[in-house]
Structures are given as C-alpha cells and as structure tokens.
Design a protein around this motif. Structure first.
Motif, PDB file in Angstrom:
ATOM      1  N   PHE A 128      12.288  17.025  44.150  1.00 27.57           N
ATOM      2  CA  PHE A 128      11.425  17.215  44.892  1.00 27.57           C
ATOM      3  C   PHE A 128      10.752  18.304  45.132  1.00 27.57           C
ATOM      4  O   PHE A 128      11.188  17.756  46.758  1.00 27.57           O
ATOM      5  CB  PHE A 128      10.531  16.510  44.414  1.00 27.57           C
TER       6      PHE A 128
ATOM      7  N   GLN B 157      15.326  11.952  43.187  1.00 25.81           N
ATOM      8  CA  GLN B 157      15.329  10.629  42.601  1.00 25.81           C
ATOM      9  C   GLN B 157      16.186  10.260  41.473  1.00 25.81           C
ATOM     10  O   GLN B 157      16.377  11.665  40.729  1.00 25.81           O
ATOM     11  CB  GLN B 157      14.001  11.084  41.545  1.00 25.81           C
TER      12      GLN B 157
ATOM     13  N   LEU C 224       6.549  12.463  53.194  1.00 22.84           N
ATOM     14  CA  LEU C 224       6.756  11.978  52.347  1.00 22.84           C
ATOM     15  C   LEU C 224       5.567   9.807  51.883  1.00 22.84           C
ATOM     16  O   LEU C 224       4.926  10.163  51.098  1.00 22.84           O
ATOM     17  CB  LEU C 224       7.860  12.524  50.635  1.00 22.84           C
TER      18      LEU C 224
ATOM     19  N   THR D 124       8.133   4.106  49.344  1.00 19.56           N
ATOM     20  CA  THR D 124       8.575   5.332  48.627  1.00 19.56           C
ATOM     21  C   THR D 124      10.326   5.512  47.712  1.00 19.56           C
ATOM     22  O   THR D 124      10.245   5.436  46.685  1.00 19.56           O
ATOM     23  CB  THR D 124       7.987   6.462  49.245  1.00 19.56           C
TER      24      THR D 124
ATOM     25  N   LYS E 275      -3.539  12.309  43.049  1.00 24.16           N
ATOM     26  CA  LYS E 275      -2.929  11.619  42.004  1.00 24.16           C
ATOM     27  C   LYS E 275      -2.422  10.347  42.091  1.00 24.16           C
ATOM     28  O   LYS E 275      -2.965  10.062  40.963  1.00 24.16           O
ATOM     29  CB  LYS E 275      -2.360  12.926  42.328  1.00 24.16           C
TER      30      LYS E 275
ATOM     31  N   ALA F   7       9.508   3.805  38.091  1.00 23.55           N
ATOM     32  CA  ALA F   7       8.936   5.255  38.297  1.00 23.55           C
ATOM     33  C   ALA F   7       6.821   4.565  39.250  1.00 23.55           C
ATOM     34  O   ALA F   7       6.757   3.277  38.051  1.00 23.55           O
ATOM     35  CB  ALA F   7       8.671   5.964  36.895  1.00 23.55           C
ATOM     36  N   ARG F   8       6.691   5.416  39.777  1.00 25.77           N
ATOM     37  CA  ARG F   8       6.244   5.330  40.633  1.00 25.77           C
ATOM     38  C   ARG F   8       4.018   4.888  39.498  1.00 25.77           C
ATOM     39  O   ARG F   8       3.433   4.455  39.545  1.00 25.77           O
ATOM     40  CB  ARG F   8       5.208   5.529  41.242  1.00 25.77           C
ATOM     41  N   ILE F   9       4.452   5.855  38.446  1.00 25.81           N
ATOM     42  CA  ILE F   9       3.766   6.126  37.529  1.00 25.81           C
ATOM     43  C   ILE F   9       3.553   4.995  36.665  1.00 25.81           C
ATOM     44  O   ILE F   9       2.319   4.773  35.684  1.00 25.81           O
ATOM     45  CB  ILE F   9       4.030   7.478  36.257  1.00 25.81           C
TER      46      ILE F   9
ATOM     47  N   ALA G 290      12.954  14.910  48.042  1.00 24.47           N
ATOM     48  CA  ALA G 290      12.732  13.839  47.481  1.00 24.47           C
ATOM     49  C   ALA G 290      13.951  13.760  46.440  1.00 24.47           C
ATOM     50  O   ALA G 290      14.061  14.835  45.902  1.00 24.47           O
ATOM     51  CB  ALA G 290      11.468  13.409  47.022  1.00 24.47           C
TER      52      ALA G 290
ATOM     53  N   THR H 129      15.560   6.048  45.090  1.00 20.90           N
ATOM     54  CA  THR H 129      14.578   7.225  45.779  1.00 20.90           C
ATOM     55  C   THR H 129      15.282   7.395  46.820  1.00 20.90           C
ATOM     56  O   THR H 129      15.557   6.443  47.708  1.00 20.90           O
ATOM     57  CB  THR H 129      13.001   7.472  45.127  1.00 20.90           C
TER      58      THR H 129
ATOM     59  N   TYR I 120       2.205   8.013  50.332  1.00 21.16           N
ATOM     60  CA  TYR I 120       2.360   7.254  49.432  1.00 21.16           C
ATOM     61  C   TYR I 120       2.281   6.274  49.897  1.00 21.16           C
ATOM     62  O   TYR I 120       1.777   4.483  49.190  1.00 21.16           O
ATOM     63  CB  TYR I 120       3.844   7.083  48.360  1.00 21.16           C
TER      64      TYR I 120
ATOM     65  N   LEU J  83      10.692   7.945  29.925  1.00 22.74           N
ATOM     66  CA  LEU J  83       9.471   8.068  31.180  1.00 22.74           C
ATOM     67  C   LEU J  83       8.712   8.319  30.203  1.00 22.74           C
ATOM     68  O   LEU J  83       8.363   9.752  29.171  1.00 22.74           O
ATOM     69  CB  LEU J  83       9.838   8.957  32.580  1.00 22.74           C
TER      70      LEU J  83
ATOM     71  N   HIS K  96       4.452  13.074  31.813  1.00 18.61           N
ATOM     72  CA  HIS K  96       4.380  13.264  33.235  1.00 18.61           C
ATOM     73  C   HIS K  96       4.552  14.403  33.734  1.00 18.61           C
ATOM     74  O   HIS K  96       5.468  15.290  33.511  1.00 18.61           O
ATOM     75  CB  HIS K  96       4.498  12.337  34.504  1.00 18.61           C
ATOM     76  N   THR K  97       3.101  14.817  34.750  1.00 25.16           N
ATOM     77  CA  THR K  97       3.722  16.245  35.468  1.00 25.16           C
ATOM     78  C   THR K  97       4.621  15.917  36.831  1.00 25.16           C
ATOM     79  O   THR K  97       4.015  14.638  37.430  1.00 25.16           O
ATOM     80  CB  THR K  97       2.607  17.396  35.214  1.00 25.16           C
ATOM     81  N   ASP K  98       5.142  16.804  37.488  1.00 31.48           N
ATOM     82  CA  ASP K  98       5.502  16.097  39.002  1.00 31.48           C
ATOM     83  C   ASP K  98       4.848  17.497  39.786  1.00 31.48           C
ATOM     84  O   ASP K  98       4.861  17.885  39.815  1.00 31.48           O
ATOM     85  CB  ASP K  98       7.126  16.888  39.427  1.00 31.48           C
ATOM     86  N   THR K  99       4.711  16.092  40.873  1.00 28.29           N
ATOM     87  CA  THR K  99       3.510  15.927  41.857  1.00 28.29           C
ATOM     88  C   THR K  99       4.777  17.382  43.394  1.00 28.29           C
ATOM     89  O   THR K  99       5.520  16.417  44.132  1.00 28.29           O
ATOM     90  CB  THR K  99       3.389  14.973  42.417  1.00 28.29           C
TER      91      THR K  99
HETATM   92  C1  LIG Z   1       7.907  12.954  45.790  1.00 19.68           C
HETATM   93  C2  LIG Z   1       7.560  12.540  44.596  1.00 19.68           C
HETATM   94  C3  LIG Z   1       7.552  12.353  43.306  1.00 19.68           C
HETATM   95  C4  LIG Z   1       7.289  11.531  42.146  1.00 19.68           C
HETATM   96  C5  LIG Z   1       6.461   9.997  43.438  1.00 19.68           C
HETATM   97  C6  LIG Z   1       7.779  10.614  44.938  1.00 19.68           C
HETATM   98  C7  LIG Z   1       9.176  10.072  44.791  1.00 19.68           C
HETATM   99  C8  LIG Z   1       9.486   9.842  42.902  1.00 19.68           C
HETATM  100  C9  LIG Z   1       9.309  10.460  42.441  1.00 19.68           C
HETATM  101  C10 LIG Z   1       9.049  10.256  41.170  1.00 19.68           C
HETATM  102  C11 LIG Z   1      10.227  10.250  40.051  1.00 19.68           C
HETATM  103  C12 LIG Z   1      10.341   9.601  38.460  1.00 19.68           C
HETATM  104  C13 LIG Z   1       9.068  10.526  38.154  1.00 19.68           C
HETATM  105  C14 LIG Z   1       7.802  10.325  39.150  1.00 19.68           C
HETATM  106  C15 LIG Z   1       6.602  10.629  38.000  1.00 19.68           C
HETATM  107  C16 LIG Z   1       7.646   8.956  38.994  1.00 19.68           C
HETATM  108  O1  LIG Z   1       6.732   7.987  39.182  1.00 19.68           O
HETATM  109  O2  LIG Z   1       8.490   9.269  40.515  1.00 19.68           O
HETATM  110  C17 LIG Z   1       7.958  10.953  40.188  1.00 19.68           C
HETATM  111  C18 LIG Z   1       6.886  10.907  41.456  1.00 19.68           C
HETATM  112  C19 LIG Z   1       5.903  12.481  41.240  1.00 19.68           C
HETATM  113  O3  LIG Z   1       6.702  13.468  40.682  1.00 19.68           O
HETATM  114  O4  LIG Z   1       5.004  12.196  41.233  1.00 19.68           O
END
Ligand SMILES: C=C1C[C@]23C[C@H]1CC[C@H]2[C@@]12CCC[C@@](C)(C(=O)O1)[C@H]2[C@@H]3C(=O)O
Ligand SMILES: O=C(O)CCC(=O)C(=O)O
Ligand SMILES: [Fe+2]
Length: 336
Positions: A290, A199, A4, A114, A323, A120-122, A197, A136, A8, A215, A218-221
């Motif tokens: 996650f 968080q 993972l 990561t 994404k 947050a990454r977003i 992962a 994380t 990123y 926050l 968003h949807t989770d990856t």
């Molecule tokens: C395994 C993952 C899932 C990540 C990225 C990576 C580590 C951190 C996670 C989060 C956590 C907070 C919301 C999110 C939206 C964010 O910005 O970082 C999540 C993201 C995702 O679900 O895309």
C-alpha cells in the motif's frame, strides 16, 4: 501524528477481531465463516478482462491513465522488479504462514497496533469472518521475525525490506505517470515522506470454498496498491455495469489498483476499485504493498477544467480516521 501506525492507534480492535481461526485444526467451515448469498460467489467468464500494460510500452502514460480512469486497476508486466525477488518473497511468506499456530500467535497484532499477525482490519464491519490470515509489515519486520525464528530471521528480513524498497520505487514511478496523464502537478512532499505498508495474505485451503470468503469487498486506503498474487486465482474486482471480474493470475505480473486517496485526489476521475477475494481448496498467498503519501498530506481534489470539485479537501490522517470508523461510507463524509 506522523506514521501509518499512529493513524490506526486510536481505533483499537477487540481480540476476537484480530485472532484468526486455527485453520490447521478445522475440518469444516464453521457457521461463523459461512457467508450468505453464495450464488454470487460463482463467477461468470464472458466479460472483458483487466488491461495488461507493459511498463516499457512507448504509450505507457496514456495506457496507465486510461486504465486508472476506466477500471481503477490493471496488470503490469515488465515492471522491473527482479523475478527472483518476487519468488523469494513468496517463499518467505509461505514459510511464515506454515508455522504452527502457537508460533504465529507470538506476533499477534496488538489491539491498537498495525503490524503483525492477524485478520483484516475491516473484520468488525462484517457479520461473518473471512477465511484469511495476514501479516502486516511497516519498515523493518526484525522484532517480529526474531520472535518467529530466533536464529533464522535474516533471510526473511532481507527479502521483505528489499521488497518494500523496490516496490516503493515502482509505486513512485507509477504515481508520476498517473499524475502526468491526469495533469495533477506533483507536490515534493509526496515523494520525500511517503510510506508503504506490506501486507502478506494467506487464504488457507478451504473445505467448502463456495460458502466462505477470503476478503470481503473493500477498497484500499492507499494512493495505489501493488499486488503480487500466487498462481491460484481468487481476486475479483467490481466493474460498474459488468459485475465481479476475476483477475487471472499472470506469472510474474503485478496487479496495480487505485486506492481511496488517488480517487479523492483525482476528483473521482479514477474509481477506487472495489475488490474481494474468493477462496479455493488450495492454499493461496498474496502480497500487497500500500503506497501512501505522508500523513499530513492534504488531499485537494484536482478537477478537470470546467468541473467542480466533488470532495472537500481532507488530510490523509483525517480520511484514515473517518474510514476507520465508517469504512465504505467514508467518502460520503467529504462529498460536496
Ligand atoms: C495501510 C493499510 C491498508 C490496510 C490497513 C493498513 C494496514 C493493513 C491494510 C489491510 C490489508 C488487508 C485488507 C485491508 C482492507 C485491511 O483490512 O487491512 C487493508 C487496509 C486498507 O486498505 O484499509
Ligand atoms: O489477495 C488478494 O488478491 C488481494 C488482497 C487485498 O485486496 C488486500 O490485501 O488489500
Ligand atoms: Fe485490497
């Protein structure tokens, strides 16, 4: 590419999209953190609530399958995770975020990294910043924990490693139940090399909660996400035809939600539920796990008989890259 973290690495962020505000020394919400349309943040109460499912229910397979197909989420009770592990993890999380800012900055996430401390990454996808700080963990948090507490990191590491281990087993069990109910045949690869992962989220006490956001939507990856929220409300999920629905904290329950990867694999039968977090005057914590198949896992949509696939097949790593660049538009790139 196999992990993972590596997935990123190609999308480094700027430091101003990593470093949190110094919440301890902030008396008012700065312009940078004020979100427009704040009316939308005040939630209504007369709506259906998220299903609560008992993992020991004899009908559990159908109940979980139905919840995933309708809501894309549910609350889980009798999940078998020891309650003192939930308590210990929450108190270690509190111990981490209570550290002075300069201490937390020692374990700041690297621009292409990561794991570690940061927002947050977003963040780069939104015009405003979120009232949030996160940490994380993937695998062992030892290196970071040693920097935070040179002589006192064993408890944090033990608890967080144990938490990930137990949550991974639960995530596997839930995934099997969901696959069974959706008639998705299991691929051995998933169970062997999946990663998790962890968080840790902190939403500091906010002087003006109706104008800030913890926050952004968003949807989770992930395949699925298992969340433990503290006793303070704030999480909301978006239900088609209803709007934003608050997920009320139930002591000792876990919130499970469908991520993008299960949405693709289920051929859109399960919604990858959109969710957001509101802030409060009181400090709120949450811990999200996650659950993700191995990076080269090929997501082949499994359609119900008679239905056409809605997405083309995509490997997890390819989807994560799409994404990382396009956020909520990612699915439109694989739509058939
Ligand atoms: C395994 C993952 C899932 C990540 C990225 C990576 C580590 C951190 C996670 C989060 C956590 C907070 C919301 C999110 C939206 C964010 O910005 O970082 C999540 C993201 C995702 O679900 O895309
Ligand atoms: O804090 C919460 O309740 C939700 C956190 C979340 O959505 C996430 O970490 O992806
Ligand atoms: Fe999330």
């Amino acid at each position: 590419m196999s992990t993972l973290s590596e997935a990123y690495r190609d999308f480094p962020l700027h430091l101003h999209h990593i470093i949190p505000l110094d919440f301890n020394s902030t008396r008012a919400v700065p312009e940078s953190h004020i979100w427009p349309n704040s009316d939308d943040l005040i939630s209504s109460h007369d709506h259906p609530s998220l299903p609560v499912i008992d993992l020991n229910d004899p009908q559990v397979t159908q109940l979980i399958g139905h919840a995933c197909e309708t809501w894309g989420a549910f609350q889980l009770v009798n999940h078998g995770i020891p309650l003192n592990l939930l308590k210990d993890a929450e108190s270690e999380t509190r111990r981490l975020f209570s550290l002075p800012t300069r201490q937390k900055l020692k374990v700041l996430r690297a621009p292409g990294g990561t794991t570690g401390y940061g927002i947050a990454r977003i963040t780069p996808f939104f015009a405003k910043y979120m009232w949030h700080e996160g940490f994380t963990i993937i695998g062992s948090p030892f290196d970071h924990a040693k920097q935070l507490w040179p002589h006192d990191h064993a408890q944090f590491c033990d608890v967080m490693e144990n938490y990930q281990k137990k949550m991974r087993i639960l995530a596997e069990r839930l995934t099997k139940l969901i696959f069974e109910s959706l008639e998705i045949s299991e691929e051995e690869l998933i169970w062997v090399d999946s990663t998790t992962a962890l968080q840790l989220n902190s939403y500091p006490s906010c002087p003006d909660p109706n104008r800030a956001l913890g926050l952004a939507p968003h949807t989770d990856t992930s395949m699925l996400t298992i969340l433990h929220q503290s006793s303070i409300s704030g999480l909301q999920i978006f239900k088609e035809g209803v709007g934003w629905v608050s997920v009320m904290p139930i002591a000792d329950a876990l919130v499970v939600n469908v991520g993008d990867l299960l949405h693709i694999l289920s051929n859109a039968r399960c919604p990858n539920v959109l969710h957001r977090v509101l802030v409060r005057e009181r400090h709120r914590l949450s811990m999200a796990v996650f659950y993700c198949p191995p990076m080269d896992f090929n997501l082949v949509p499994v359609a119900k008989s008679g239905q056409a696939p809605k997405y083309r097949s995509v490997t997890e790593k390819e989807f994560i890259s799409i994404k990382a660049k396009h956020l909520e538009k990612a699915l439109s790139f694989i739509k058939l």
